[in-house]
Design an enzyme around this catalytic site. Sequence first.
Site, PDB file in Angstrom:
ATOM      1  N   GLY A   1      55.935  43.219  41.901  1.00  0.00           N
ATOM      2  CA  GLY A   1      54.984  43.612  42.924  1.00  0.00           C
ATOM      3  C   GLY A   1      54.657  45.085  43.009  1.00  0.00           C
ATOM      4  O   GLY A   1      53.572  45.458  43.430  1.00  0.00           O
TER       5      GLY A   1
ATOM      6  N   GLU B   1      59.193  50.271  45.846  1.00  0.00           N
ATOM      7  CA  GLU B   1      59.077  48.848  46.197  1.00  0.00           C
ATOM      8  C   GLU B   1      57.698  48.585  46.790  1.00  0.00           C
ATOM      9  O   GLU B   1      57.114  49.462  47.419  1.00  0.00           O
ATOM     10  CB  GLU B   1      60.196  48.515  47.191  1.00  0.00           C
ATOM     11  CG  GLU B   1      60.284  47.096  47.643  1.00  0.00           C
ATOM     12  CD  GLU B   1      60.614  46.098  46.554  1.00  0.00           C
ATOM     13  OE1 GLU B   1      59.725  45.841  45.714  1.00  0.00           O
ATOM     14  OE2 GLU B   1      61.728  45.540  46.555  1.00  0.00           O
ATOM     15  N   ASP B   2      57.216  47.380  46.590  1.00  0.00           N
ATOM     16  CA  ASP B   2      55.917  47.010  47.158  1.00  0.00           C
ATOM     17  C   ASP B   2      56.022  46.753  48.653  1.00  0.00           C
ATOM     18  O   ASP B   2      55.200  47.217  49.433  1.00  0.00           O
ATOM     19  CB  ASP B   2      55.305  45.812  46.433  1.00  0.00           C
ATOM     20  CG  ASP B   2      56.211  44.580  46.409  1.00  0.00           C
ATOM     21  OD1 ASP B   2      57.397  44.672  46.780  1.00  0.00           O
ATOM     22  OD2 ASP B   2      55.732  43.512  45.983  1.00  0.00           O
TER      23      ASP B   2
ATOM     24  N   ASP C   1      60.742  43.897  53.500  1.00  0.00           N
ATOM     25  CA  ASP C   1      60.567  42.777  54.418  1.00  0.00           C
ATOM     26  C   ASP C   1      61.921  42.479  55.066  1.00  0.00           C
ATOM     27  O   ASP C   1      62.378  43.220  55.925  1.00  0.00           O
ATOM     28  CB  ASP C   1      60.020  41.596  53.606  1.00  0.00           C
ATOM     29  CG  ASP C   1      59.522  40.440  54.430  1.00  0.00           C
ATOM     30  OD1 ASP C   1      59.909  40.311  55.591  1.00  0.00           O
ATOM     31  OD2 ASP C   1      58.741  39.634  53.892  1.00  0.00           O
TER      32      ASP C   1
ATOM     33  N   LYS D   1      57.678  46.011  56.758  1.00  0.00           N
ATOM     34  CA  LYS D   1      57.511  44.950  57.754  1.00  0.00           C
ATOM     35  C   LYS D   1      58.802  44.854  58.561  1.00  0.00           C
ATOM     36  O   LYS D   1      59.623  43.959  58.367  1.00  0.00           O
ATOM     37  CB  LYS D   1      57.209  43.628  57.046  1.00  0.00           C
ATOM     38  CG  LYS D   1      56.653  42.552  57.937  1.00  0.00           C
ATOM     39  CD  LYS D   1      56.509  41.207  57.232  1.00  0.00           C
ATOM     40  CE  LYS D   1      55.489  41.152  56.152  1.00  0.00           C
ATOM     41  NZ  LYS D   1      55.288  39.778  55.643  1.00  0.00           N
TER      42      LYS D   1
ATOM     43  N   PHE E   1      51.446  37.400  56.082  1.00  0.00           N
ATOM     44  CA  PHE E   1      51.640  37.269  54.634  1.00  0.00           C
ATOM     45  C   PHE E   1      50.503  37.995  53.933  1.00  0.00           C
ATOM     46  O   PHE E   1      49.345  37.598  54.033  1.00  0.00           O
ATOM     47  CB  PHE E   1      51.713  35.805  54.202  1.00  0.00           C
ATOM     48  CG  PHE E   1      52.262  35.667  52.816  1.00  0.00           C
ATOM     49  CD1 PHE E   1      53.626  35.695  52.598  1.00  0.00           C
ATOM     50  CD2 PHE E   1      51.419  35.563  51.729  1.00  0.00           C
ATOM     51  CE1 PHE E   1      54.142  35.614  51.307  1.00  0.00           C
ATOM     52  CE2 PHE E   1      51.930  35.473  50.436  1.00  0.00           C
ATOM     53  CZ  PHE E   1      53.293  35.502  50.232  1.00  0.00           C
TER      54      PHE E   1
ATOM     55  N   ASP F   1      51.750  39.458  45.674  1.00  0.00           N
ATOM     56  CA  ASP F   1      51.247  38.161  45.238  1.00  0.00           C
ATOM     57  C   ASP F   1      51.646  37.021  46.155  1.00  0.00           C
ATOM     58  O   ASP F   1      52.507  37.163  47.017  1.00  0.00           O
ATOM     59  CB  ASP F   1      51.777  37.847  43.842  1.00  0.00           C
ATOM     60  CG  ASP F   1      53.243  37.412  43.879  1.00  0.00           C
ATOM     61  OD1 ASP F   1      53.534  36.283  43.446  1.00  0.00           O
ATOM     62  OD2 ASP F   1      54.101  38.197  44.333  1.00  0.00           O
TER      63      ASP F   1
ATOM     64  N   ARG G   1      47.530  39.460  42.792  1.00  0.00           N
ATOM     65  CA  ARG G   1      48.033  40.807  42.514  1.00  0.00           C
ATOM     66  C   ARG G   1      46.899  41.776  42.180  1.00  0.00           C
ATOM     67  O   ARG G   1      46.987  42.964  42.447  1.00  0.00           O
ATOM     68  CB  ARG G   1      49.013  40.809  41.335  1.00  0.00           C
ATOM     69  CG  ARG G   1      50.341  40.148  41.606  1.00  0.00           C
ATOM     70  CD  ARG G   1      51.281  40.364  40.413  1.00  0.00           C
ATOM     71  NE  ARG G   1      52.408  39.466  40.431  1.00  0.00           N
ATOM     72  CZ  ARG G   1      53.516  39.646  41.138  1.00  0.00           C
ATOM     73  NH1 ARG G   1      53.634  40.697  41.920  1.00  0.00           N
ATOM     74  NH2 ARG G   1      54.498  38.777  41.079  1.00  0.00           N
TER      75      ARG G   1
END
Length: 179
Positions: A43, A98-99, A102, A130, A151, A158, A164
């Site tokens: 990601g 990092e993307d 979470d 998040k 989401f 993705d 993506r």
Amino acid sequence: MHQDVEQILYTEEDLRRRISELGAQIAADYAGRMPMLVSVLRGSYIFMADLTRAIDLDLTVDFMAVSSYGSGTVSSGQVEIKKDLSDSIEGRDLIIVEDILDSGNTLYYLMDVLRARKPASIRICTLMDKPERRAKPITADYVGFTIPDAFIVGYGLDYAEKYRNLPYVGVLKPSVYAK
């Protein structure tokens, strides 16, 4: 694929502007040093490429593939290293790229693994944070955007390996992943 996006959260211009700011901050914080950026695949690869170009310093890059999602929308909590680093990190200043941060399960595990390899320092740079979903006590040092509990897809993020390549970050329609 655009029709599956309910709302655009961050445009290409929003992303470009914020990544430029993050790059300047990292360059200032690491002046005189040569950090190693570690992309957590898959990601973060688009973010990592743009962030790398935004940091006006000598640096190196490496990649890890770590998974805790499979094809679902919620972290399984089981973390697996699928591709490890190519180079030693002992004595290096690491920035994990990092993307999305979470639940924190993946990065919490990864931080333990990497600390054992004796880097000089470890910091986390995430494009999206998040915090509402955090299950582990972990925070990022550099945050692109703090997002709601939705989401999201695009710009490397993705759902089931799709979306993506969207040039923006948007909220995926629940009807797409509720199938």
